[in-house]
Design a protein around this motif. Structure first.
Motif, PDB file in Angstrom:
ATOM      1  N   ARG A 149       0.846  -1.192   0.000  1.00 50.14           N
ATOM      2  CA  ARG A 149       0.000   0.000   0.000  1.00 50.14           C
ATOM      3  C   ARG A 149       0.879   1.239   0.000  1.00 50.14           C
ATOM      4  NH1 ARG A 149      -3.476  -1.430   5.174  1.00 50.14           N
ATOM      5  NH2 ARG A 149      -1.667  -2.775   5.548  1.00 50.14           N
ATOM      6  N   ALA A 150       0.280   2.358  -0.372  1.00 52.25           N
ATOM      7  CA  ALA A 150       1.010   3.624  -0.435  1.00 52.25           C
ATOM      8  C   ALA A 150       0.335   4.618   0.506  1.00 52.25           C
ATOM      9  CB  ALA A 150       1.047   4.163  -1.855  1.00 52.25           C
ATOM     10  N   THR A 151       0.809   4.681   1.741  1.00 58.28           N
ATOM     11  CA  THR A 151       0.252   5.612   2.717  1.00 58.28           C
ATOM     12  C   THR A 151       0.307   7.030   2.160  1.00 58.28           C
ATOM     13  OG1 THR A 151       0.921   4.218   4.566  1.00 58.28           O
ATOM     14  CG2 THR A 151       0.538   6.544   5.046  1.00 58.28           C
ATOM     15  N   GLY A 152      -0.799   7.762   2.320  1.00 58.42           N
ATOM     16  CA  GLY A 152      -0.862   9.133   1.849  1.00 58.42           C
ATOM     17  C   GLY A 152      -1.508   9.270   0.490  1.00 58.42           C
ATOM     18  N   THR A 153      -1.699   8.168  -0.214  1.00 55.60           N
ATOM     19  CA  THR A 153      -2.348   8.201  -1.531  1.00 55.60           C
ATOM     20  C   THR A 153      -3.850   8.092  -1.352  1.00 55.60           C
ATOM     21  OG1 THR A 153      -0.414   7.179  -2.569  1.00 55.60           O
ATOM     22  CG2 THR A 153      -2.498   7.054  -3.771  1.00 55.60           C
ATOM     23  N   GLU A 154      -4.579   9.072  -1.868  1.00 56.25           N
ATOM     24  CA  GLU A 154      -6.030   9.116  -1.682  1.00 56.25           C
ATOM     25  C   GLU A 154      -6.792   8.384  -2.781  1.00 56.25           C
ATOM     26  OE1 GLU A 154      -7.362  10.311   1.008  1.00 56.25           O
ATOM     27  OE2 GLU A 154      -5.451  11.054   1.815  1.00 56.25           O
ATOM     28  N   ARG A 155      -6.155   8.134  -3.911  1.00 54.51           N
ATOM     29  CA  ARG A 155      -6.852   7.533  -5.048  1.00 54.51           C
ATOM     30  C   ARG A 155      -7.194   6.068  -4.759  1.00 54.51           C
ATOM     31  NH1 ARG A 155      -5.586  11.021  -9.383  1.00 54.51           N
ATOM     32  NH2 ARG A 155      -6.406   9.523 -10.892  1.00 54.51           N
ATOM     33  N   PRO A 156      -8.309   5.575  -5.270  1.00 52.57           N
ATOM     34  CA  PRO A 156      -8.620   4.144  -5.105  1.00 52.57           C
ATOM     35  C   PRO A 156      -7.747   3.293  -6.029  1.00 52.57           C
ATOM     36  CG  PRO A 156     -10.300   5.207  -6.455  1.00 52.57           C
ATOM     37  CD  PRO A 156      -9.378   6.302  -5.980  1.00 52.57           C
ATOM     38  N   TYR A 157      -7.292   2.163  -5.544  1.00 56.70           N
ATOM     39  CA  TYR A 157      -6.487   1.249  -6.361  1.00 56.70           C
ATOM     40  C   TYR A 157      -6.567  -0.141  -5.738  1.00 56.70           C
ATOM     41  CZ  TYR A 157      -3.010   2.123  -2.676  1.00 56.70           C
ATOM     42  OH  TYR A 157      -2.367   2.243  -1.464  1.00 56.70           O
ATOM     43  N   SER A 158      -6.253  -1.154  -6.536  1.00 58.17           N
ATOM     44  CA  SER A 158      -6.279  -2.539  -6.063  1.00 58.17           C
ATOM     45  C   SER A 158      -4.927  -2.881  -5.457  1.00 58.17           C
ATOM     46  CB  SER A 158      -6.575  -3.492  -7.223  1.00 58.17           C
ATOM     47  OG  SER A 158      -7.885  -3.274  -7.719  1.00 58.17           O
ATOM     48  N   TRP A 159      -4.941  -3.566  -4.322  1.00 56.47           N
ATOM     49  CA  TRP A 159      -3.680  -3.916  -3.663  1.00 56.47           C
ATOM     50  C   TRP A 159      -3.809  -5.206  -2.886  1.00 56.47           C
ATOM     51  CZ3 TRP A 159      -4.478  -4.375   1.519  1.00 56.47           C
ATOM     52  CH2 TRP A 159      -5.449  -3.553   2.126  1.00 56.47           C
ATOM     53  N   LEU A 160      -2.650  -5.815  -2.668  1.00 58.49           N
ATOM     54  CA  LEU A 160      -2.500  -6.949  -1.754  1.00 58.49           C
ATOM     55  C   LEU A 160      -1.313  -6.629  -0.856  1.00 58.49           C
ATOM     56  CD1 LEU A 160      -2.620 -10.722  -2.384  1.00 58.49           C
ATOM     57  CD2 LEU A 160      -0.516  -9.745  -1.459  1.00 58.49           C
ATOM     58  N   ASP A 161      -1.503  -6.827   0.447  1.00 60.29           N
ATOM     59  CA  ASP A 161      -0.443  -6.466   1.385  1.00 60.29           C
ATOM     60  C   ASP A 161      -0.465  -7.415   2.572  1.00 60.29           C
ATOM     61  OD1 ASP A 161       1.674  -5.016   2.401  1.00 60.29           O
ATOM     62  OD2 ASP A 161       0.483  -3.308   3.072  1.00 60.29           O
TER      63      ASP A 161
END
Length: 341
Positions: A149-161
């Protein structure tokens, strides 16, 4: 066997067989099942170049590696992740494109890949805080999924963490329960999101026990064996050294063990340590009692699952974004014990 021969065998048109193999919804499930069964039985392999011309797809997924991270090409963590992703790509009839670029040319590389139609989608690895790649990929219109994940990024996106904050909080709580109060952190670069969250996990656990983190006991750098060794030696030489370490990579942990043994101490007795273990294929800590206590997750499985996620984005780019948060398992090994009196 080629497409014409497979079509003749089934008594179907080449168009119907092709659309069945490529998952088009205008083909009935019964026909699709029949085509897939025949393709498997006769070991049919589609001509990917012909598929690309017919569908407008490249049948490839991209991984862009900036040259600042070229060590990743020989890093066993990266290798296991790529192996897992590659298994999923292969099953779906996709190839993999790995592009190594100058760090200052990363944005240009993504635009070039899109303009040239080299890939149908991308996996973004090692996200940074406020990672600019997410906005860039949305702008140029390439489907993607993020490993982390990218803390501080407001845009929606698909992720696995992996739940890095929780993993390191649990690990620190375990050490605190063993009586350790001087807990050092040997972390990755903390502009990387995973490392930022791991530091937060340690700080949360300390705060819950009324303890303040000591900046002198925290290090961040590229996660190599040599870095683990140097960081541990330096901190163990302090007037009030740590009695325990939290280590962000099993590769660093090998250096920590070397440093501890070099000064005549025994890991798990005079000094304790917990590492994050990605269950690497060629560096497995197996046996009845593992050598290292570890927060454990499989980076190979992460590669498999994230590859499926990006393929879903390609097939349904307007679908809601999907998120997967994996929990690491705390495995008790021989590297931890009660704090020395």
């Amino acid at each position: 066997m080629n497409l014409r021969e497979l079509s003749s065998l089934l008594g179907l048109s080449q168009t119907t067989v092709s659309r069945a193999l490529n998952g088009y919804k205008d083909v009935s499930e019964a026909t699709r099942a029949r085509v897939l069964a025949a393709a498997k039985a006769h070991e049919y392999r589609p001509n990917t170049r012909a598929q690309a011309l017919a569908t407008g797809r490249s049948r490839a997924i991209g991984h862009v590696i900036p040259k600042i991270s070229t060590h990743a090409m020989v890093n066993p963590i990266f290798a296991d992740f790529i192996a897992g992703a590659g298994e999923t790509y292969s099953q779906a009839g996709y190839e993999m494109l790995i592009s190594v670029v100058d760090v200052d040319d990363e944005a240009r590389a993504y635009r070039s890949i899109k303009a040239r139609g080299l890939v149908d989608g991308l996996i973004v690895s090692a996200p940074r805080m406020n990672d600019p790649r997410i906005e860039l990929l949305d702008e140029i219109g390439l489907p993607y999924a993020v490993h982390g994940r990218a803390t501080g990024t407001e845009r929606p996106y698909s992720w696995l963490d992996v739940n890095n904050r929780r993993a390191f909080s649990r690990a620190a709580e375990f050490l605190l329960d063993l009586g350790h109060r001087r807990i050092a952190l040997i972390n990755g670069h903390e502009e990387m999101d995973f490392a930022h969250r791991r530091r937060q996990g340690l700080e949360m656990a300390l705060a819950a026990r009324g303890l303040a983190p000591d900046p002198a006991l925290m290090r961040q750098d590229e996660m190599t064996e040599g870095y683990g060794y140097r960081a541990a030696r330096e901190m163990l030489a302090m007037p009030d050294p740590p009695t325990a370490f939290l280590v962000s990579s099993v590769i660093c942990m090998l250096g920590v063990r070397r440093a501890v043994e070099e000064i005549g101490l025994t890991l798990g007795r005079e000094v304790s340590a917990i590492t994050h273990d990605d269950q690497l294929s060629y560096l497995r800590d197996d046996g009845p009692v593992p050598a290292f206590t570890a927060t454990r997750s499989s980076v190979r499985e992460a590669g498999q699952r994230l590859a499926r996620m990006v393929l879903e984005r390609i097939d349904a780019p307007d679908a809601p974004h999907r998120h997967e948060l994996l929990e690491a398992e705390l495995i008790i090994g021989r590297s931890t014990g009660p704090a020395p009196s």
